[in-house]
Write a protein that holds these residues in place. Structure first.
Motif, mmCIF file in Angstrom:
data_model
loop_
_atom_site.group_PDB
_atom_site.id
_atom_site.type_symbol
_atom_site.label_atom_id
_atom_site.label_comp_id
_atom_site.label_asym_id
_atom_site.label_seq_id
_atom_site.Cartn_x
_atom_site.Cartn_y
_atom_site.Cartn_z
ATOM 1 N N GLN A 1 0.824 -1.208 0.000
ATOM 2 C CA GLN A 1 0.000 0.000 0.000
ATOM 3 C C GLN A 1 0.859 1.261 0.000
ATOM 4 O OE1 GLN A 1 -2.416 -0.731 3.476
ATOM 5 N NE2 GLN A 1 -4.048 -1.742 2.308
ATOM 6 N N ALA A 2 1.948 1.232 0.761
ATOM 7 C CA ALA A 2 2.861 2.381 0.786
ATOM 8 C C ALA A 2 3.495 2.598 -0.585
ATOM 9 C CB ALA A 2 3.942 2.175 1.845
ATOM 10 N N LEU A 3 3.934 1.508 -1.209
ATOM 11 C CA LEU A 3 4.541 1.618 -2.528
ATOM 12 C C LEU A 3 3.526 2.088 -3.558
ATOM 13 C CD1 LEU A 3 7.072 1.250 -4.231
ATOM 14 C CD2 LEU A 3 6.403 -1.138 -4.606
ATOM 15 N N ARG A 4 2.297 1.577 -3.464
ATOM 16 C CA ARG A 4 1.240 2.017 -4.386
ATOM 17 C C ARG A 4 1.007 3.527 -4.252
ATOM 18 N NH1 ARG A 4 -3.797 0.028 -6.521
ATOM 19 N NH2 ARG A 4 -4.793 1.798 -7.560
ATOM 20 N N PHE A 5 0.966 4.019 -3.012
ATOM 21 C CA PHE A 5 0.735 5.442 -2.782
ATOM 22 C C PHE A 5 1.857 6.280 -3.389
ATOM 23 C CE2 PHE A 5 1.326 9.346 -0.361
ATOM 24 C CZ PHE A 5 0.053 9.896 -0.408
ATOM 25 N N VAL A 6 3.099 5.898 -3.113
ATOM 26 C CA VAL A 6 4.243 6.651 -3.624
ATOM 27 C C VAL A 6 4.249 6.657 -5.146
ATOM 28 C CG1 VAL A 6 6.775 6.616 -3.829
ATOM 29 C CG2 VAL A 6 5.700 6.368 -1.589
ATOM 30 N N MET A 7 4.030 5.510 -5.752
ATOM 31 C CA MET A 7 4.057 5.408 -7.207
ATOM 32 C C MET A 7 2.900 6.176 -7.841
ATOM 33 S SD MET A 7 5.258 1.421 -7.578
ATOM 34 C CE MET A 7 5.200 1.376 -9.364
ATOM 35 N N GLU A 8 1.721 6.113 -7.226
ATOM 36 C CA GLU A 8 0.575 6.826 -7.784
ATOM 37 C C GLU A 8 0.772 8.334 -7.691
ATOM 38 O OE1 GLU A 8 -4.091 7.280 -6.628
ATOM 39 O OE2 GLU A 8 -3.406 5.233 -7.068
ATOM 40 N N GLU A 9 1.306 8.808 -6.581
ATOM 41 C CA GLU A 9 1.552 10.239 -6.444
ATOM 42 C C GLU A 9 2.565 10.725 -7.483
ATOM 43 O OE1 GLU A 9 0.080 12.645 -4.297
ATOM 44 O OE2 GLU A 9 -1.323 10.958 -4.355
ATOM 45 N N LEU A 10 3.614 9.948 -7.701
ATOM 46 C CA LEU A 10 4.604 10.320 -8.712
ATOM 47 C C LEU A 10 3.985 10.294 -10.109
ATOM 48 C CD1 LEU A 10 7.788 8.435 -7.418
ATOM 49 C CD2 LEU A 10 7.287 10.881 -7.224
ATOM 50 N N ALA A 11 3.164 9.288 -10.373
ATOM 51 C CA ALA A 11 2.509 9.184 -11.680
ATOM 52 C C ALA A 11 1.616 10.390 -11.943
ATOM 53 C CB ALA A 11 1.694 7.891 -11.759
ATOM 54 N N LYS A 12 0.854 10.796 -10.954
ATOM 55 C CA LYS A 12 -0.024 11.953 -11.112
ATOM 56 C C LYS A 12 0.779 13.228 -11.351
ATOM 57 C CE LYS A 12 -3.883 10.264 -8.266
ATOM 58 N NZ LYS A 12 -4.621 10.478 -6.997
ATOM 59 N N LYS A 13 1.916 13.352 -10.689
ATOM 60 C CA LYS A 13 2.750 14.536 -10.886
ATOM 61 C C LYS A 13 3.271 14.595 -12.322
ATOM 62 C CE LYS A 13 4.268 14.731 -6.024
ATOM 63 N NZ LYS A 13 3.942 16.109 -5.637
ATOM 64 N N ILE A 14 3.592 13.441 -12.890
ATOM 65 C CA ILE A 14 4.031 13.410 -14.286
ATOM 66 C C ILE A 14 2.899 13.840 -15.211
ATOM 67 C CG2 ILE A 14 4.684 11.866 -16.176
ATOM 68 C CD1 ILE A 14 6.338 10.262 -14.179
ATOM 69 N N ALA A 15 1.717 13.278 -14.995
ATOM 70 C CA ALA A 15 0.576 13.608 -15.848
ATOM 71 C C ALA A 15 0.232 15.089 -15.759
ATOM 72 C CB ALA A 15 -0.631 12.760 -15.465
ATOM 73 N N ALA A 16 0.273 15.641 -14.559
ATOM 74 C CA ALA A 16 -0.080 17.050 -14.370
ATOM 75 C C ALA A 16 0.936 17.987 -15.003
ATOM 76 C CB ALA A 16 -0.204 17.362 -12.879
ATOM 77 N N ASP A 17 2.176 17.500 -15.182
ATOM 78 C CA ASP A 17 3.243 18.332 -15.738
ATOM 79 C C ASP A 17 3.524 17.970 -17.191
ATOM 80 O OD1 ASP A 17 5.238 20.336 -15.604
ATOM 81 O OD2 ASP A 17 6.791 18.838 -15.221
ATOM 82 N N GLY A 18 2.522 17.431 -17.889
ATOM 83 C CA GLY A 18 2.695 17.112 -19.302
ATOM 84 C C GLY A 18 3.161 18.328 -20.081
ATOM 85 N N GLU A 19 3.939 18.093 -21.113
ATOM 86 C CA GLU A 19 4.524 19.195 -21.874
ATOM 87 C C GLU A 19 3.441 20.156 -22.375
ATOM 88 O OE1 GLU A 19 8.643 17.207 -23.516
ATOM 89 O OE2 GLU A 19 6.865 17.125 -24.781
ATOM 90 N N GLY A 20 3.568 21.409 -21.980
ATOM 91 C CA GLY A 20 2.632 22.438 -22.397
ATOM 92 C C GLY A 20 1.284 22.388 -21.708
ATOM 93 N N ALA A 21 1.106 21.469 -20.766
ATOM 94 C CA ALA A 21 -0.211 21.243 -20.164
ATOM 95 C C ALA A 21 -0.680 22.423 -19.331
ATOM 96 C CB ALA A 21 -0.184 19.984 -19.301
ATOM 97 N N GLY A 22 -1.990 22.649 -19.377
ATOM 98 C CA GLY A 22 -2.604 23.655 -18.520
ATOM 99 C C GLY A 22 -3.605 23.038 -17.570
ATOM 100 N N LYS A 23 -4.012 21.780 -17.870
ATOM 101 C CA LYS A 23 -5.029 21.131 -17.055
ATOM 102 C C LYS A 23 -4.664 19.679 -16.775
ATOM 103 C CE LYS A 23 -8.592 24.033 -19.168
ATOM 104 N NZ LYS A 23 -9.792 24.079 -20.024
ATOM 105 N N PHE A 24 -4.892 19.253 -15.566
ATOM 106 C CA PHE A 24 -4.693 17.863 -15.142
ATOM 107 C C PHE A 24 -6.022 17.131 -15.268
ATOM 108 C CE2 PHE A 24 -4.694 14.896 -11.348
ATOM 109 C CZ PHE A 24 -3.904 13.918 -11.951
ATOM 110 N N LEU A 25 -6.030 16.044 -16.017
ATOM 111 C CA LEU A 25 -7.252 15.299 -16.281
ATOM 112 C C LEU A 25 -7.263 13.964 -15.550
ATOM 113 C CD1 LEU A 25 -7.490 15.740 -20.176
ATOM 114 C CD2 LEU A 25 -8.326 17.293 -18.386
#
Length: 402
Positions: free
Chosen positions: A253-277
């Motif tokens: 569960q701890a690893l899932r949380f860490v990996m999911e948070e990192l994954a979301k940060k990548i998605a939110a910082d997509g190149e040129g992105a203005g919105k996180f979906l």
């Protein structure tokens, strides 16, 4: 489980550091990072599914045949892929890290990110690695050094208990463009002081990557250099986790949380992105069906462009569901757009509703949006993550190499 600071240095015995070694012309940006454990670690890794794999991945896979590692060296600005000297350079990079850290070359993981097809100026690394000052407070510096087109550093750390013993886990990652399932231009490095067997660590990583990093998409491309690594040095001194008991569940569960948070940060910082979906499919027959459908919506360039324009074009959601290759009844689908507690339904039972366009525009003008598709055919639900498609994405990638 509690969120804490210090990223990859949150776990006992882990140090990090970075410097500008000269790969990048911009001397104000560090381009070389080290992560080091004061003791040998159990280690697991997953890699890109791209048939073309860069030399650092090949060297790392060989070094991890015994499931052990002690250090990671990462350079940005050059992928060290598809060039005549890539294997030599990757091996020299591992050796210079080993010499600097006074550990075995075979215990060094090598990672590179940046432009493909250009020789890595390995002498820059060999001549300047001595500038790195390792410390247990240098995670942020290391996380910045591994970035390419990213606009923000990405890190997370937590503490959790295993049989009454406090353990720590932290991670850093990079990723902004060339992001799609089965990894995507991303590097993720996770450290923990929990004592866990290598086979359970590997199983836990592989299971969690399917539900985290493989549920994000920015542009549909998958790179040659992607990897996710977990290192566990056991310095928390908990009773070893060797079986699938409650302790294993807590760790997973701890690893899932860490990996999911990192994954979301990548998605939110997509190149040129203005919105996180967040693209959520609920009411599916199986988890795999829900994931396939959610990723189809999340990956749709037309849908992403509509989100950039704050256009409640729910037909593009329905279209993306329809070509995903999953069996469902379109005449049962409901579609919603959501921002926090504001929700608007645009489609009911596969047909258009007379909805408030101004309210929809207001919801879709926010920087975090959830797109919900309810199939009403089962009890499985999955969310995948991505971003809108903007003019800036084309600008960034139009002259990336030059």
């Amino acid at each position: 489980m509690k969120v804490i600071d210090q990223g990859v240095c949150a776990a006992k015995g882990f140090l990090a550091g970075a410097c500008h070694c000269g790969i990048r012309k911009n001397q104000s940006k560090d381009d070389l990072a080290l992560i080091y454990s004061q003791s040998l670690c159990q280690c697991a890794a997953v890699y890109t599914s791209n048939k073309v794999k860069a030399a650092p991945l090949k060297v790392t896979k060989k070094h991890l045949e015994n499931g052990m590692a002690q250090a990671i060296i990462v350079n940005s600005g050059n992928a060290n892929a598809c060039n005549e000297t890539e294997m030599e350079s990757a091996n020299r990079e591992a050796q210079c890290a080993a010499d600097f850290l006074k550990c075995e070359k075979e215990n060094v993981i090598v990672a590179s990110t940046g432009v493909i097809g250009q020789p890595l100026p390995i002498s820059c690394i060999e001549e300047n690695i001595q500038q790195i000052k390792l410390g247990n407070d240098q995670s942020f510096k290391a996380s910045q050094a591994i970035l390419t087109t990213d606009t923000i550093e990405k890190s997370i750390a937590v503490e959790f208990e295993i049989n009454g013993v406090v353990c720590h886990m932290g991670g850093i990652c990079k990723g902004s463009g060339m992001i799609h399932p089965n990894m995507g231009t991303m590097l993720a490095f996770i450290t923990t002081d929990c004592n866990i067997s290598s086979n359970l660590l590997e199983e836990c990583l592989k299971e969690n990557v399917k539900k985290t990093f493989n549920r994000i998409s920015v542009d549909g491309d998958t790179s040659t250099n992607d990897m996710c690594v977990v290192m566990a040095n056991g310095m928390a001194l908990n009773a070893p986790v060797t079986k699938k008991t409650d302790s294993f569940t807590v760790f997973k569960q701890a690893l899932r949380f860490v990996m999911e948070e990192l994954a979301k940060k990548i998605a939110a910082d997509g190149e040129g992105a203005g919105k996180f979906l967040t693209c959520t499919v609920k009411g599916a027959k199986t988890e795999q069906d829900a994931q396939t459908l959610a990723m189809s919506v999340c990956s749709s360039s037309l849908l992403k462009a509509a989100m950039f324009g704050s256009d409640a074009n729910w037909g593009r959601v329905m279209c993306a569901l329809g070509y995903a290759g999953v069996d469902f009844d379109p005449e049962m689908v409901d579609i919603y757009f959501k921002y926090k507690d504001q929700v608007i339904q645009c489609c009911k039972d596969g047909k258009a509703l007379d909805f408030d366009e101004e309210k929809a525009k207001d919801i879709l003008s926010q920087n975090e949006i959830e797109i919900i598709s309810d199939l009403k055919q089962g009890d499985q639900q999955v969310s995948c993550w991505g971003c809108d498609l903007t003019y800036d994405y084309v600008k960034i990638n139009g002259d990336y190499r030059t």
